[in-house]
Design a protein around this motif. Sequence first.
Motif, PDB file in Angstrom:
ATOM      1  N   VAL A 294       6.434  20.332  -6.311  1.00 26.40           N
ATOM      2  CA  VAL A 294       7.131  19.169  -5.754  1.00 26.40           C
ATOM      3  C   VAL A 294       7.362  18.131  -6.845  1.00 26.40           C
ATOM      4  O   VAL A 294       6.752  18.188  -7.901  1.00 26.40           O
ATOM      5  CB  VAL A 294       6.309  18.490  -4.628  1.00 26.40           C
ATOM      6  CG1 VAL A 294       6.070  19.432  -3.488  1.00 26.40           C
ATOM      7  CG2 VAL A 294       4.984  17.962  -5.167  1.00 26.40           C
TER       8      VAL A 294
ATOM      9  N   LYS B   8       0.844  -1.197   0.000  1.00 26.75           N
ATOM     10  CA  LYS B   8       0.000   0.000   0.000  1.00 26.75           C
ATOM     11  C   LYS B   8       0.877   1.244   0.000  1.00 26.75           C
ATOM     12  O   LYS B   8       1.151   1.816   1.029  1.00 26.75           O
ATOM     13  CB  LYS B   8      -0.882  -0.029   1.244  1.00 26.75           C
ATOM     14  CG  LYS B   8      -2.126   0.812   1.099  1.00 26.75           C
ATOM     15  CD  LYS B   8      -3.097   0.534   2.195  1.00 26.75           C
ATOM     16  CE  LYS B   8      -2.790   1.380   3.396  1.00 26.75           C
ATOM     17  NZ  LYS B   8      -3.798   1.313   4.440  1.00 26.75           N
ATOM     18  N   PRO B   9       1.362   1.642  -1.155  1.00 26.74           N
ATOM     19  CA  PRO B   9       2.196   2.839  -1.209  1.00 26.74           C
ATOM     20  C   PRO B   9       1.305   4.076  -1.349  1.00 26.74           C
ATOM     21  O   PRO B   9       0.440   4.102  -2.203  1.00 26.74           O
ATOM     22  CB  PRO B   9       3.026   2.630  -2.475  1.00 26.74           C
ATOM     23  CG  PRO B   9       2.213   1.710  -3.336  1.00 26.74           C
ATOM     24  CD  PRO B   9       1.190   1.027  -2.484  1.00 26.74           C
ATOM     25  N   GLN B  10       1.504   5.064  -0.523  1.00 20.70           N
ATOM     26  CA  GLN B  10       0.603   6.212  -0.566  1.00 20.70           C
ATOM     27  C   GLN B  10       1.339   7.542  -0.677  1.00 20.70           C
ATOM     28  O   GLN B  10       2.398   7.713  -0.106  1.00 20.70           O
ATOM     29  CB  GLN B  10      -0.243   6.274   0.706  1.00 20.70           C
ATOM     30  CG  GLN B  10      -1.005   5.016   0.981  1.00 20.70           C
ATOM     31  CD  GLN B  10      -1.987   5.187   2.118  1.00 20.70           C
ATOM     32  OE1 GLN B  10      -2.120   6.263   2.680  1.00 20.70           O
ATOM     33  NE2 GLN B  10      -2.672   4.128   2.445  1.00 20.70           N
ATOM     34  N   LEU B  11       0.713   8.453  -1.388  1.00 18.73           N
ATOM     35  CA  LEU B  11       1.230   9.821  -1.460  1.00 18.73           C
ATOM     36  C   LEU B  11       0.131  10.754  -1.009  1.00 18.73           C
ATOM     37  O   LEU B  11      -1.019  10.596  -1.401  1.00 18.73           O
ATOM     38  CB  LEU B  11       1.598  10.191  -2.903  1.00 18.73           C
ATOM     39  CG  LEU B  11       2.688   9.413  -3.623  1.00 18.73           C
ATOM     40  CD1 LEU B  11       2.797   9.896  -5.067  1.00 18.73           C
ATOM     41  CD2 LEU B  11       4.018   9.596  -2.934  1.00 18.73           C
ATOM     42  N   GLU B  12       0.484  11.714  -0.176  1.00 14.88           N
ATOM     43  CA  GLU B  12      -0.496  12.712   0.231  1.00 14.88           C
ATOM     44  C   GLU B  12       0.204  14.065   0.125  1.00 14.88           C
ATOM     45  O   GLU B  12       1.108  14.362   0.893  1.00 14.88           O
ATOM     46  CB  GLU B  12      -0.944  12.418   1.668  1.00 14.88           C
ATOM     47  CG  GLU B  12      -2.307  12.979   1.969  1.00 14.88           C
ATOM     48  CD  GLU B  12      -2.802  12.571   3.353  1.00 14.88           C
ATOM     49  OE1 GLU B  12      -2.511  11.453   3.797  1.00 14.88           O
ATOM     50  OE2 GLU B  12      -3.467  13.406   3.974  1.00 14.88           O
ATOM     51  N   ILE B  13      -0.216  14.861  -0.831  1.00 16.05           N
ATOM     52  CA  ILE B  13       0.590  16.031  -1.183  1.00 16.05           C
ATOM     53  C   ILE B  13      -0.230  17.317  -1.165  1.00 16.05           C
ATOM     54  O   ILE B  13      -1.283  17.393  -1.797  1.00 16.05           O
ATOM     55  CB  ILE B  13       1.254  15.789  -2.555  1.00 16.05           C
ATOM     56  CG1 ILE B  13       2.307  14.694  -2.359  1.00 16.05           C
ATOM     57  CG2 ILE B  13       1.917  17.046  -3.080  1.00 16.05           C
ATOM     58  CD1 ILE B  13       2.594  13.911  -3.547  1.00 16.05           C
ATOM     59  N   TYR B  14       0.268  18.291  -0.438  1.00 16.77           N
ATOM     60  CA  TYR B  14      -0.443  19.565  -0.302  1.00 16.77           C
ATOM     61  C   TYR B  14       0.361  20.770  -0.779  1.00 16.77           C
ATOM     62  O   TYR B  14       0.091  21.889  -0.381  1.00 16.77           O
ATOM     63  CB  TYR B  14      -0.848  19.782   1.164  1.00 16.77           C
ATOM     64  CG  TYR B  14      -1.805  18.750   1.693  1.00 16.77           C
ATOM     65  CD1 TYR B  14      -3.181  18.893   1.503  1.00 16.77           C
ATOM     66  CD2 TYR B  14      -1.350  17.618   2.353  1.00 16.77           C
ATOM     67  CE1 TYR B  14      -4.065  17.946   1.975  1.00 16.77           C
ATOM     68  CE2 TYR B  14      -2.234  16.652   2.820  1.00 16.77           C
ATOM     69  CZ  TYR B  14      -3.587  16.827   2.634  1.00 16.77           C
ATOM     70  OH  TYR B  14      -4.465  15.880   3.096  1.00 16.77           O
ATOM     71  N   THR B  15       1.420  20.541  -1.539  1.00 16.74           N
ATOM     72  CA  THR B  15       2.199  21.648  -2.099  1.00 16.74           C
ATOM     73  C   THR B  15       2.353  21.358  -3.573  1.00 16.74           C
ATOM     74  O   THR B  15       2.525  20.199  -3.950  1.00 16.74           O
ATOM     75  CB  THR B  15       3.607  21.711  -1.446  1.00 16.74           C
ATOM     76  OG1 THR B  15       3.449  21.861  -0.043  1.00 16.74           O
ATOM     77  CG2 THR B  15       4.405  22.868  -1.983  1.00 16.74           C
ATOM     78  N   ASP B  16       2.288  22.411  -4.413  1.00 16.05           N
ATOM     79  CA  ASP B  16       2.309  22.082  -5.846  1.00 16.05           C
ATOM     80  C   ASP B  16       3.705  21.949  -6.433  1.00 16.05           C
ATOM     81  O   ASP B  16       3.924  21.155  -7.327  1.00 16.05           O
ATOM     82  CB  ASP B  16       1.466  23.078  -6.649  1.00 16.05           C
ATOM     83  CG  ASP B  16       2.050  24.480  -6.660  1.00 16.05           C
ATOM     84  OD1 ASP B  16       2.816  24.804  -5.735  1.00 16.05           O
ATOM     85  OD2 ASP B  16       1.735  25.247  -7.575  1.00 16.05           O
TER      86      ASP B  16
ATOM     87  N   CYS C 107       7.156  14.179  -6.702  1.00 14.13           N
ATOM     88  CA  CYS C 107       6.926  12.995  -5.880  1.00 14.13           C
ATOM     89  C   CYS C 107       6.498  11.846  -6.763  1.00 14.13           C
ATOM     90  O   CYS C 107       5.713  12.033  -7.683  1.00 14.13           O
ATOM     91  CB  CYS C 107       5.824  13.243  -4.862  1.00 14.13           C
ATOM     92  SG  CYS C 107       6.261  14.495  -3.682  1.00 14.13           S
ATOM     93  N   ALA C 108       6.990  10.686  -6.453  1.00 16.94           N
ATOM     94  CA  ALA C 108       6.592   9.536  -7.245  1.00 16.94           C
ATOM     95  C   ALA C 108       6.656   8.300  -6.388  1.00 16.94           C
ATOM     96  O   ALA C 108       7.381   8.260  -5.397  1.00 16.94           O
ATOM     97  CB  ALA C 108       7.526   9.378  -8.438  1.00 16.94           C
ATOM     98  N   HIS C 109       5.864   7.322  -6.723  1.00 14.62           N
ATOM     99  CA  HIS C 109       6.082   6.024  -6.122  1.00 14.62           C
ATOM    100  C   HIS C 109       5.839   4.934  -7.143  1.00 14.62           C
ATOM    101  O   HIS C 109       5.153   5.130  -8.128  1.00 14.62           O
ATOM    102  CB  HIS C 109       5.270   5.814  -4.839  1.00 14.62           C
ATOM    103  CG  HIS C 109       3.804   5.702  -5.043  1.00 14.62           C
ATOM    104  ND1 HIS C 109       2.916   5.958  -4.047  1.00 14.62           N
ATOM    105  CD2 HIS C 109       3.064   5.358  -6.100  1.00 14.62           C
ATOM    106  CE1 HIS C 109       1.701   5.781  -4.490  1.00 14.62           C
ATOM    107  NE2 HIS C 109       1.763   5.412  -5.736  1.00 14.62           N
TER     108      HIS C 109
END
Lengths: 444, 490
Positions: free
Chosen positions: A368, A358-366, A370-372
Amino acid sequence: MENSLTQYIELYREQRQAIEAAAPAALNALRGKALGVLETARLPRKGREDYEATDLNAIFAPDYGVNVNRVNLARNFTPAFTCDLPNLGTTPIYVVGDTIVVPDNRPDDGAIVATFAQARQLCPDVLNRYYGAVARLDDAATALNTLLAQDGLLVYVPRGVKARPLQLINLFNAGAPTMAVRRVLIVAEEQARLQLLACDHTPNTTQRYLSSQVVEIVAGKGATIDYYDMEESTPLTSRVASFYLTQEADSNVLVDAITLDCGTTRNDFYLDVAGERAESHLLGMAIAGAGQHIDNHTFIDHRAPRCTSREMFKYILADNAIGAFAGKILVRPGCPGTDAYQGNRNLVTSDTARMYTKPQLEIYTDDVKCAHGSTIGQLDEDALFYMRSRGISFDTARTLLMQAFMADVIDGVRIDSLKDRLHHLVERRLAGEAATCDNCPIHR
Amino acid sequence: MSENLNDNNKKKADEQDFLRQAADEEYQYGFVTDIDTHVIPKGLNEDVVRQISRLKGEPEWLLDFRLKAFRHWLTLEQPAWGHVNLAPIDYQDISYYAAPRQNNPAGKEIDPEMKRTFDKLGIPLEEQMRLSGMAVDAIMDSVSVRTTYRERLAELGVIFCSISEAVKDYPDLVKRYLGSVVPYTDNFFAALNSAVFSDGSFVYIPKGVRCPMELSSYFRINAAQTGQFERTLIVADDDSYVSYLEGCTAPQRDENQLHAAIVEIVVETRAEVKYSTVQNWYPGDKMGRGGIYNLVTKRGLCRGDHSKLSWTQVETGSAITWKYPSCVLKGDYSTGEFYSVALTRNRQMADTGTKMIHLGHHTSSTIVSKGISAGESENSYRGMVKVVQKAHHCRNYTQCDSLLLSPTSGAHTFPVIEVHNDTSVVEHEATTSKINEDQIFYCNQRGISTEDAVGLIVNGYAKDVMSKLPMEFAVEAQKLLSLSLEGAVG
């Protein structure tokens, strides 16, 4: 099933005096809060969010002995141990059950390495200030550890000091089912450097053990810390380990979790990336076979701008092994320039093995990056065929490919001799041998 | 240096300019049709369920089904696990049935007012006006207004009508399939829908028939303080094919309206169903007032071997979207696909994704999800891929990308992967990033304004999904995306 916490809460209430008598004040100060949490909390059961595959309540359910009266479990243990990792010059510290033996012949490098009990004299401020400051008490397993912890290891590296590498050897050797409450606190001040190798072994293969571990790491401005954690235990050993790390600006931390052999293991990693331009590396690798259960849960909390995190966990599962990985990257508002990568690659080599991821990303800044990525699969058949067509046996080809699969996690290790040793251990493990070093006195 | 700075400032000012412009951009489907509507009183109890059933003239078995669902619903609580800010809904403050009274003295033609409404929405109900040859089932509030091309489809044996009609005309089929994919015990909103569902479409494609035209339903909420609970059931028998489209809009209001639908699809051996949605419910204003709560259960069962189900969705509307069109891949060698573009702006919240449950061996699934978050919105992908032990040689590929257009928006990915055997391969990839400044600069340099550049880049980003939509829909969806993007760039 009943609430497993009850027995520990009862134990604490009955033995409160004994527990608190032996422990420094900093530890006693947090017990009330921990008790408060445990009275309302439950240990997560299977299927709960972030505990899809692992039942913590069941892990803590058996009746383990707890060394409340501080019996010296290391008394039969001869500290003639020398690890033959070349060119390291490490100082070994053993933890037998929960009895810590710090050798007094450690060369003076400016760092303080001591049990919490010794730290009361050596650096009480550090212990008072940082003990329990990084760990999350709302986590039931951590609260339980905090409730019962009587001692632990403190590594304090003052400003600008480069500590000599340390080795922390956790052992289970008791003649009865035991739960060890282990605690480590690492404080590295500004520009300090530290490398620590921890390994968990269970020389006694006939008893059931449970290791409750909480590791707290504080990385000051520009500090560099390597924390290697290797588990090589038995199917009867359970381990619930929580790592809490907080990083100030420009610090660089590597946490490497290697599971070569285990019983039921749950590792939690909480990385609090609090200072600008901090760099975090979280690497993990697990090889699990019959009856083994390995669950890694990671949470990287980016709350400062321009930080980098790199995370990679790789699993090889055989027989009826169960592997679980749950990872989360949180990028809070106002963290531009964050660069985070999370990877989880898994090889399932038997029909009865199970992998949960269960890989999760939670992002609140634009602004950035990020990858998974996550994969579950098998060895490349073309590669296997190629090797076999060149006269390499099926088994050897398989082992070679699995070794290659793990190579990039091992190559993330920042100590050359340890890297070589890990390649060697993984090779042995994949070939079906015990993943132990050749001359290790622990395994004689 | 200072010139450079000026340029930058100018660019910033330009961006600010159209930000303001677009913020004023109105939701173009926000009008209300002034039509006499029969609305039953607010509230929900067994009597209301009975009343709905009576109003629709339903047989006893369906009333039983509704009552069972209602009693089960009473035992459930509104779930809270979604990454959305769903205020507790007062289920007693909603009217569960609203039927526009058609003013059609001749009894054949539809109400001119209603026709005007659908014309305005671009859904002509007159068959001769239709050039593309698409059959439409138009649904306003709780009833189906008109289904076009029924006769032509009937010649091939294709049944395309509202579900209320299907209950009367084809009770055996409905009885056999209703609730077979989404049982009323499935979840809170599924139970609610099963108890009070009003209209929706029913499609049955007989064995070996390739449906000659696109089938489509158009959902319109018109009446205030009502909820829409439509129910769609699609059955594709062996060796058949159908492409089905769904569109929706609602008037602009300050209150939140509930839309809790169920879509069930059964795909038999070697059949293929393509289900496309362009969801454009009223999203609320820029302060987050009003808008539709879109809480939908969509699931397809690939029952036969070699069957295929493909979901494509373009989500731009709704204040809150909470839906996971899923595939249960039961037949061996069956295929599930999910292509999604979800755009959120202002204070919209979307938590959407899919479930691919691999039960049969050699089943494969593909998931492509593209999230675009602007303003202060929250956009989440939540998905599950599960391969059971006896489902050997399964294959899944998942890609979910998020594009962030404003520093205050959020983009999240919550995938769950479970594999219980050693012959299946599952891959998941996700990226989150800001819109590429180099690309915008490149476009600017060639005289393309920043706004157009963003439109171009986003459309390019969403192309993988858009290309899966039927032609007419793709054009529409592209326009909708550009429209929704206007001023979303900050």
